[in-house]
Design a protein around this motif. Structure first.
Motif, PDB file in Angstrom:
ATOM      1  N   UNK A  60       0.808  -1.239   0.000  1.00  0.00           N
ATOM      2  CA  UNK A  60       0.000   0.000   0.000  1.00  0.00           C
ATOM      3  C   UNK A  60       0.835   1.279   0.000  1.00  0.00           C
ATOM      4  N   UNK A  61       0.627   2.106  -1.045  1.00  0.00           N
ATOM      5  CA  UNK A  61       1.222   3.435  -1.188  1.00  0.00           C
ATOM      6  C   UNK A  61       2.725   3.430  -1.459  1.00  0.00           C
ATOM      7  N   UNK A  62       3.320   2.257  -1.636  1.00  0.00           N
ATOM      8  CA  UNK A  62       4.743   2.217  -1.972  1.00  0.00           C
ATOM      9  C   UNK A  62       4.921   2.594  -3.442  1.00  0.00           C
ATOM     10  N   UNK A  63       6.023   3.294  -3.741  1.00  0.00           N
ATOM     11  CA  UNK A  63       6.271   3.684  -5.124  1.00  0.00           C
ATOM     12  C   UNK A  63       7.620   3.166  -5.600  1.00  0.00           C
ATOM     13  N   UNK A  64       8.012   3.553  -6.803  1.00  0.00           N
ATOM     14  CA  UNK A  64       9.231   3.023  -7.408  1.00  0.00           C
ATOM     15  C   UNK A  64      10.464   3.348  -6.576  1.00  0.00           C
ATOM     16  N   UNK A  65      10.533   4.565  -6.014  1.00  0.00           N
ATOM     17  CA  UNK A  65      11.676   4.929  -5.185  1.00  0.00           C
ATOM     18  C   UNK A  65      11.779   4.019  -3.968  1.00  0.00           C
ATOM     19  N   UNK A  66      10.650   3.729  -3.326  1.00  0.00           N
ATOM     20  CA  UNK A  66      10.665   2.863  -2.144  1.00  0.00           C
ATOM     21  C   UNK A  66      11.196   1.471  -2.492  1.00  0.00           C
ATOM     22  N   UNK A  67      10.681   0.906  -3.586  1.00  0.00           N
ATOM     23  CA  UNK A  67      11.120  -0.426  -3.985  1.00  0.00           C
ATOM     24  C   UNK A  67      12.594  -0.435  -4.351  1.00  0.00           C
ATOM     25  N   UNK A  68      13.031   0.604  -5.059  1.00  0.00           N
ATOM     26  CA  UNK A  68      14.443   0.641  -5.455  1.00  0.00           C
ATOM     27  C   UNK A  68      15.340   0.792  -4.234  1.00  0.00           C
ATOM     28  N   UNK A  69      14.970   1.666  -3.316  1.00  0.00           N
ATOM     29  CA  UNK A  69      15.768   1.849  -2.104  1.00  0.00           C
ATOM     30  C   UNK A  69      15.887   0.523  -1.356  1.00  0.00           C
ATOM     31  N   UNK A  70      14.774  -0.200  -1.252  1.00  0.00           N
ATOM     32  CA  UNK A  70      14.758  -1.467  -0.537  1.00  0.00           C
ATOM     33  C   UNK A  70      15.557  -2.545  -1.270  1.00  0.00           C
ATOM     34  N   UNK A  71      15.294  -2.717  -2.578  1.00  0.00           N
ATOM     35  CA  UNK A  71      15.932  -3.808  -3.308  1.00  0.00           C
ATOM     36  C   UNK A  71      17.433  -3.609  -3.451  1.00  0.00           C
ATOM     37  N   UNK A  72      17.884  -2.388  -3.684  1.00  0.00           N
ATOM     38  CA  UNK A  72      19.328  -2.145  -3.767  1.00  0.00           C
ATOM     39  C   UNK A  72      20.001  -2.432  -2.427  1.00  0.00           C
ATOM     40  N   UNK A  73      19.320  -2.102  -1.334  1.00  0.00           N
ATOM     41  CA  UNK A  73      19.858  -2.429  -0.018  1.00  0.00           C
ATOM     42  C   UNK A  73      19.904  -3.922   0.222  1.00  0.00           C
ATOM     43  N   UNK A  74      18.894  -4.635  -0.256  1.00  0.00           N
ATOM     44  CA  UNK A  74      18.855  -6.092  -0.078  1.00  0.00           C
ATOM     45  C   UNK A  74      19.948  -6.796  -0.879  1.00  0.00           C
ATOM     46  N   UNK A  75      20.322  -6.234  -2.009  1.00  0.00           N
ATOM     47  CA  UNK A  75      21.426  -6.823  -2.780  1.00  0.00           C
ATOM     48  C   UNK A  75      22.721  -6.771  -1.966  1.00  0.00           C
ATOM     49  N   UNK A  76      22.881  -5.709  -1.218  1.00  0.00           N
ATOM     50  CA  UNK A  76      24.048  -5.593  -0.341  1.00  0.00           C
ATOM     51  C   UNK A  76      23.966  -6.624   0.776  1.00  0.00           C
ATOM     52  N   UNK A  77      22.773  -6.838   1.315  1.00  0.00           N
ATOM     53  CA  UNK A  77      22.569  -7.869   2.346  1.00  0.00           C
ATOM     54  C   UNK A  77      22.951  -9.236   1.797  1.00  0.00           C
ATOM     55  N   UNK A  78      22.506  -9.551   0.595  1.00  0.00           N
ATOM     56  CA  UNK A  78      22.812 -10.844  -0.016  1.00  0.00           C
ATOM     57  C   UNK A  78      24.315 -11.053  -0.130  1.00  0.00           C
ATOM     58  N   UNK A  79      25.031 -10.037  -0.587  1.00  0.00           N
ATOM     59  CA  UNK A  79      26.479 -10.156  -0.757  1.00  0.00           C
ATOM     60  C   UNK A  79      27.176 -10.422   0.575  1.00  0.00           C
ATOM     61  N   UNK A  80      26.752  -9.700   1.622  1.00  0.00           N
ATOM     62  CA  UNK A  80      27.376  -9.905   2.927  1.00  0.00           C
ATOM     63  C   UNK A  80      27.067 -11.286   3.470  1.00  0.00           C
ATOM     64  N   UNK A  81      25.842 -11.736   3.301  1.00  0.00           N
ATOM     65  CA  UNK A  81      25.478 -13.079   3.774  1.00  0.00           C
ATOM     66  C   UNK A  81      26.265 -14.151   3.041  1.00  0.00           C
ATOM     67  N   UNK A  82      26.407 -14.009   1.741  1.00  0.00           N
ATOM     68  CA  UNK A  82      27.151 -15.002   0.973  1.00  0.00           C
ATOM     69  C   UNK A  82      28.607 -15.084   1.429  1.00  0.00           C
ATOM     70  N   UNK A  83      29.174 -13.940   1.823  1.00  0.00           N
ATOM     71  CA  UNK A  83      30.553 -13.949   2.325  1.00  0.00           C
ATOM     72  C   UNK A  83      30.663 -14.683   3.660  1.00  0.00           C
ATOM     73  N   UNK A  84      29.522 -14.855   4.343  1.00  0.00           N
ATOM     74  CA  UNK A  84      29.474 -15.557   5.629  1.00  0.00           C
ATOM     75  C   UNK A  84      28.922 -16.972   5.486  1.00  0.00           C
ATOM     76  N   UNK A  85      28.764 -17.419   4.242  1.00  0.00           N
ATOM     77  CA  UNK A  85      28.237 -18.762   3.958  1.00  0.00           C
ATOM     78  C   UNK A  85      26.819 -18.946   4.483  1.00  0.00           C
ATOM     79  N   UNK A  86      26.040 -17.875   4.460  1.00  0.00           N
ATOM     80  CA  UNK A  86      24.640 -17.917   4.889  1.00  0.00           C
ATOM     81  C   UNK A  86      23.771 -17.702   3.654  1.00  0.00           C
ATOM     82  N   UNK A  87      22.957 -18.685   3.272  1.00  0.00           N
ATOM     83  CA  UNK A  87      22.142 -18.546   2.066  1.00  0.00           C
ATOM     84  C   UNK A  87      21.104 -17.440   2.198  1.00  0.00           C
ATOM     85  N   UNK A  88      20.855 -16.763   1.069  1.00  0.00           N
ATOM     86  CA  UNK A  88      19.815 -15.749   1.005  1.00  0.00           C
ATOM     87  C   UNK A  88      18.834 -16.150  -0.089  1.00  0.00           C
TER      88      UNK A  88
END
Length: 443
Positions: A60-88
């Motif tokens: 509800x009420x989320x727009x393209x900026x919100x999704x981009x801010x979130x998804x780009x941040x999550x890509x960083x989370x994935x990279x850090x988790x992979x470096x720790x051998x934690x699946x994402x």
């Protein structure tokens, strides 16, 4: 893990096996109590743990900026988790469908999720917990003092929750254990994250107002600790001063923990008055907002306000308004007031609005709409749609404070506002250089 941060969402018994952390509000690896709890449970049982995030279409009420801010941040989370051998794992769809299916497919034995006191995510968690035959744990990884623990009722104001929070700050405001590399294997089958599918829910094109992710958030925090905090007490209410932390989007998306910000500020060489003022906003006021949304199911409606506020607003319902605007005029910043228009332009073009100006902005919407219900609805929709920290307890309470006196007291009575606290152009003029602010907001 301190049990006071943990709340069990069902009564299923614990058994040894795979653990999954369903990440939602707290989108970071370190300084994350939910992540720590999942890692500890997995280590105790000798099994691996994984992190799953489910991107829900059409939030509800989320727009393209919100999704981009979130998804780009999550890509960083994935990279850090992979470096720790934690699946994402990145899922797309309705969480109440996708999470149970994932749990069953991977034979998960314990599910850990974030705490978030808003209706939509609370309903997701409740439905998921009810559908599974494994224990589901909610961990408050957002608040320094856990929301469910600090109070079991809606607090009347900051003055009532403040002593309860400060009673435990020394105990809870400490460094958290770091997430280390995982040795156990969660699964031999970990599909690649389909970021294109997630981005397709809401095309994320166009320019973007600020960098995203934990790294960017920590850099913003470091700049504030070295510069802004030293004039925070006196300068935070001047929109022309660079004294605010600019951290609210990073807190909203969980890319940086409020706990980390508090520790870094308290460990700085800033004057105590600046530290105290920031801790009041960061912890007391922020956690008061979570308390309000958790215990007041009408937090997103003017009906959630106290009786005195509803009474005074109703008594002035038919007062003459000098100006009345429709939603589209507010949205386009086409009012008679250049100061209000500047605040709205700042919000639309940067995803941010200065805290002091957000109060003025919301109160003028009350003054320039036909009734309080319309004002409340307009303010919420504008804030949720355009603010990067929209759809957040802080945003709901900010609107409720400005328009319906939530966590405030009755003031002198005046037209339209009744006894709700009033703000006007001349009052702002006496506090800061209005013309300078308006010039900066010309987009």
């Amino acid at each position: 893990m301190d049990k006071r941060f943990i709340y069990k969402l069902n009564d299923k018994p614990a058994t040894a096996g795979r653990v999954v952390y369903w990440m939602s509000r707290d989108q970071r690896v370190q300084d994350n109590r939910a992540m720590i709890f999942a890692a500890e449970r997995a280590k105790q049982t000798g099994f691996g743990f994984a992190v799953v995030f489910c991107v829900a279409p059409g939030f509800p009420n989320a727009n393209a900026f919100h999704y981009r801010f979130m998804l780009d941040g999550l890509k960083e989370v994935q990279q850090e988790l992979e470096s720790l051998n934690i699946p994402f794992f990145l899922l797309t769809g309705r969480p109440q469908d996708e999470i149970p299916e994932f749990v069953k497919h991977y034979k998960v034995k314990a599910l850990v999720c974030d705490f978030m006191p808003l209706k939509v995510p609370m309903a997701w968690r409740a439905e998921v917990a009810a559908s599974l035959d494994i224990p589901v744990y909610e961990v408050d990884a957002h608040n320094v003092v856990p929301c469910r623990f600090v109070s079991n009722k809606q607090e009347y104001a900051a003055r009532t929750i403040r002593p309860k929070i400060h009673r435990y700050l020394g105990e809870f405001l400490t460094e958290l254990p770091r997430i280390e590399r995982q040795e156990a294997v969660f699964s031999q089958s970990v599909p690649s994250a389909d970021w294109k599918r997630a981005e397709g829910f809401y095309p994320c094109g166009g320019s973007f107002p600020l960098p995203t992710g934990t790294k960017a958030g920590l850099e913003t925090l470091a700049d504030f600790v070295s510069e802004g905090i030293h004039r925070y007490d006196e300068g935070r209410n001047d929109p022309n001063e660079d004294a605010q932390s600019k951290m609210s989007p990073y807190f909203h998306f969980g890319q940086v923990a409020p706990q980390r910000a508090a520790l870094d500020v308290l460990n700085s060489d800033a004057p105590q008055a600046d530290k105290d003022a920031y801790i009041e906003e960061l912890i007391v006021r922020r956690e008061l907002s979570d308390n309000y949304c958790l215990y007041n199911p009408r937090y997103d409606s003017i009906e959630g306000a106290d009786g005195w506020a509803l009474k005074t607003l109703d008594e002035h319902r038919i007062d003459m308004r000098e100006y009345v605007y429709i939603y589209e005029e507010f949205e386009a910043a086409k009012t008679h007031d250049p100061l209000w228009n500047a605040a709205q332009k700042q919000l639309r073009h940067t995803g941010r609005i200065h805290g002091y100006m957000r109060m003025y902005w919301a109160k003028k919407i009350l003054e320039w709409t036909p009734d309080p219900e319309t004002a409340f609805g307009y303010a919420l929709l504008l804030n949720d749609t355009y603010a990067l920290d929209g759809r957040d307890p802080n945003g709901y309470v900010g609107v409720a404070w400005s328009i319906a006196g939530v966590h405030d007291r009755a003031w002198f009575e005046r037209p339209v506002f009744g006894k709700i606290r009033y703000m006007n152009y001349n009052g702002c003029k006496s506090k800061f250089d209005i013309e300078s602010y308006i010039k900066k907001a010309r987009f």
